[in-house]
Design a protein around this motif. Structure first.
Motif, PDB file in Angstrom:
ATOM      1  N   GLU A   1       2.721   0.043   4.456  1.00 48.37           N
ATOM      2  CA  GLU A   1       2.765   0.937   3.776  1.00 48.37           C
ATOM      3  C   GLU A   1       3.453   1.666   3.169  1.00 48.37           C
ATOM      4  O   GLU A   1       4.480   1.632   4.333  1.00 48.37           O
ATOM      5  CB  GLU A   1       1.315   2.115   4.323  1.00 48.37           C
ATOM      6  CG  GLU A   1       0.477   1.708   5.059  1.00 48.37           C
ATOM      7  CD  GLU A   1      -1.141   2.007   4.004  1.00 48.37           C
ATOM      8  OE1 GLU A   1      -0.456   2.663   3.116  1.00 48.37           O
ATOM      9  OE2 GLU A   1      -2.335   1.796   4.534  1.00 48.37           O
TER      10      GLU A   1
ATOM     11  N   VAL B   1      -2.162  -1.927   9.504  1.00 40.83           N
ATOM     12  CA  VAL B   1      -1.374  -2.756   9.031  1.00 40.83           C
ATOM     13  C   VAL B   1       0.065  -2.677   9.704  1.00 40.83           C
ATOM     14  O   VAL B   1       0.410  -2.707  10.705  1.00 40.83           O
ATOM     15  CB  VAL B   1      -0.541  -1.992   7.536  1.00 40.83           C
ATOM     16  CG1 VAL B   1      -1.788  -1.190   6.753  1.00 40.83           C
ATOM     17  CG2 VAL B   1       0.101  -0.208   8.036  1.00 40.83           C
TER      18      VAL B   1
ATOM     19  N   HIS C   1      -6.290  -4.318   6.838  1.00 39.56           N
ATOM     20  CA  HIS C   1      -5.620  -3.309   5.610  1.00 39.56           C
ATOM     21  C   HIS C   1      -6.084  -3.440   4.075  1.00 39.56           C
ATOM     22  O   HIS C   1      -5.935  -2.281   3.392  1.00 39.56           O
ATOM     23  CB  HIS C   1      -3.477  -3.620   5.519  1.00 39.56           C
ATOM     24  CG  HIS C   1      -3.633  -4.918   5.423  1.00 39.56           C
ATOM     25  ND1 HIS C   1      -3.596  -5.491   4.151  1.00 39.56           N
ATOM     26  CD2 HIS C   1      -3.824  -5.849   5.783  1.00 39.56           C
ATOM     27  CE1 HIS C   1      -2.877  -6.201   3.880  1.00 39.56           C
ATOM     28  NE2 HIS C   1      -3.323  -6.975   4.991  1.00 39.56           N
TER      29      HIS C   1
ATOM     30  N   HIS D   1       0.937  -0.994   0.136  1.00 37.78           N
ATOM     31  CA  HIS D   1       0.219   0.369   0.181  1.00 37.78           C
ATOM     32  C   HIS D   1       0.981   1.630  -0.702  1.00 37.78           C
ATOM     33  O   HIS D   1       2.194   1.151   0.249  1.00 37.78           O
ATOM     34  CB  HIS D   1      -0.952  -0.232   0.936  1.00 37.78           C
ATOM     35  CG  HIS D   1      -1.497  -1.090   1.687  1.00 37.78           C
ATOM     36  ND1 HIS D   1      -3.101  -0.738   1.117  1.00 37.78           N
ATOM     37  CD2 HIS D   1      -1.440  -1.965   2.178  1.00 37.78           C
ATOM     38  CE1 HIS D   1      -3.493  -2.434   1.464  1.00 37.78           C
ATOM     39  NE2 HIS D   1      -2.773  -2.791   1.958  1.00 37.78           N
TER      40      HIS D   1
ATOM     41  N   GLY E   1       0.236  -6.818   4.993  1.00 36.81           N
ATOM     42  CA  GLY E   1       0.704  -5.671   4.396  1.00 36.81           C
ATOM     43  C   GLY E   1       1.402  -4.386   4.198  1.00 36.81           C
ATOM     44  O   GLY E   1       1.046  -4.623   6.317  1.00 36.81           O
TER      45      GLY E   1
ATOM     46  N   ASN F   1      -7.534  -9.674   3.764  1.00 35.86           N
ATOM     47  CA  ASN F   1      -6.953  -9.764   5.332  1.00 35.86           C
ATOM     48  C   ASN F   1      -6.377 -10.688   6.398  1.00 35.86           C
ATOM     49  O   ASN F   1      -5.838 -11.014   6.749  1.00 35.86           O
ATOM     50  CB  ASN F   1      -7.844  -9.296   6.078  1.00 35.86           C
ATOM     51  CG  ASN F   1      -8.350  -7.707   6.060  1.00 35.86           C
ATOM     52  OD1 ASN F   1      -6.704  -6.721   5.292  1.00 35.86           O
ATOM     53  ND2 ASN F   1      -9.560  -6.777   6.341  1.00 35.86           N
TER      54      ASN F   1
END
Length: 334
Positions: free
Chosen positions: A93, A59, A80, A28, A91, A86
């Protein structure tokens, strides 16, 4: 890659305590310009149920150009993807740099790709290295990595554009990202050759035996403890067992709190281990492992931003002098 661990213990996702067996990785990006990895702890370590935050989200990690901050255990079910991912995916970022804004949700306004190229490349590299570590830890490969927008197309994530609203501005996409991870995996047949005395390590999830042909590693040795390397040579030579170079794990470090106690005193193949740079304690403090040549001033300067904050480290750790030693684990203040 500089990795810190500090679990978001107030976030409802953490307290839910659900576990997963990671089958993939979802990439992400934050869509919040200028907020870096360490800053997300104070933003998201809050309870939706208690009315402290207006989102149910969490996350596993945030990545920026300098470091990676892990906020959930890797095998903890995160919030996330907004979908079935999930239950299967780790996950993380990638933080976006300052200097621009958003309109219509995913349109970057005023983003200067040439000016941000240095930041992007460093953050990209940290993201690649994080994926390499996770692939090795969970037996994954580059084909198990997707971004949020790809997850939406697969029907396992909500409708978000990241990271394909950003990567193409630098001539990249998820295919080139996966290629970078593949190349890094191929060029790092043993990413742990630099493990040395004093390093804190943990077992890879896939590990069955200490080294080929040895007894099976007990579950508690893998799940409950990190371990400190106390020996790398015997009579001046590397120790080879089952055809693999080994290190001696002479101390155990409790994952819940960081207390260091007597170890398993067992030789373990280097390739079965990954280095851990920091651990959470019961009070949420992050920790730092003292390296050769460190002083309290230098640690405060590097980790807290100002050398003059070293008395805070002394007080938090109950130190009566400025003397520290390599391998010592120090709690760090906020």
């Amino acid at each position: 890659m500089k990795l810190y661990t500090k679990y978001m213990t107030r976030n409802d996702c953490y307290t839910a305590g659900r576990k997963i067996t990671p089958k993939g990785i979802m990439v992400h990006s934050t869509a919040v310009p200028g907020v870096m990895a360490a800053e997300w702890f104070s933003r998201w370590n809050k309870s939706y149920k208690a009315g402290e935050i207006n989102r149910q989200v969490c996350v596993h990690a945030f990545v920026d150009d300098k470091e990676v901050w892990q906020y959930l255990p890797w095998d903890h079910r995160g919030w996330h993807a907004g979908g079935a991912a999930n239950n299967t995916h780790i996950g993380f970022e990638i933080c976006e740099p300052a200097g621009f804004s958003y309109k219509s949700g995913s349109v970057m306004v005023g983003y200067d790709a040439a000016k941000q190229e240095d930041y992007f490349r460093k953050a990209w590299q940290n993201a690649v290295e994080l994926c390499v570590m996770l692939c090795k830890k969970y037996g994954l490969n580059e084909n198990d990595i997707i971004c949020h927008s790809e997850g939406y197309k697969l029907g396992i994530a909500s409708n978000h554009a990241e990271v394909m609203h950003w990567f193409p501005k630098h001539g990249e996409n998820m295919d080139t990202f996966r290629k970078a991870v593949k190349k890094a995996l191929e060029n790092s047949t043993d990413i742990n050759t630099d493990i040395g005395i004093g390093d804190m390590v943990e077992f890879k999830v896939s590990v069955k035996n200490y080294y080929p042909g040895s007894v099976e590693v007990p579950t508690w040795v893998k799940n409950d403890y990190y371990h400190r390397v106390t020996q790398t040579l015997y009579k001046g030579k590397p120790v080879i067992k089952g055809g693999k170079e080994c290190v001696l794990l002479g101390k155990k470090v409790k994952k819940s709190g960081g207390q260091e106690i007597a170890g398993i005193n067992t030789w373990v193949a280097k390739e079965n281990l990954v280095i851990v740079n920091s651990i959470p304690d019961n009070k949420g403090n992050r920790t730092y492992t003292v390296q050769k040549g460190d002083t309290l001033w230098r640690i405060a300067e590097k980790e807290l931003g100002r050398g003059t904050r070293y008395p805070e480290i002394k007080k938090l750790n109950g130190l009566t002098s400025d003397t520290i030693y390599p391998g010592q684990v120090l709690k760090l203040p906020e």
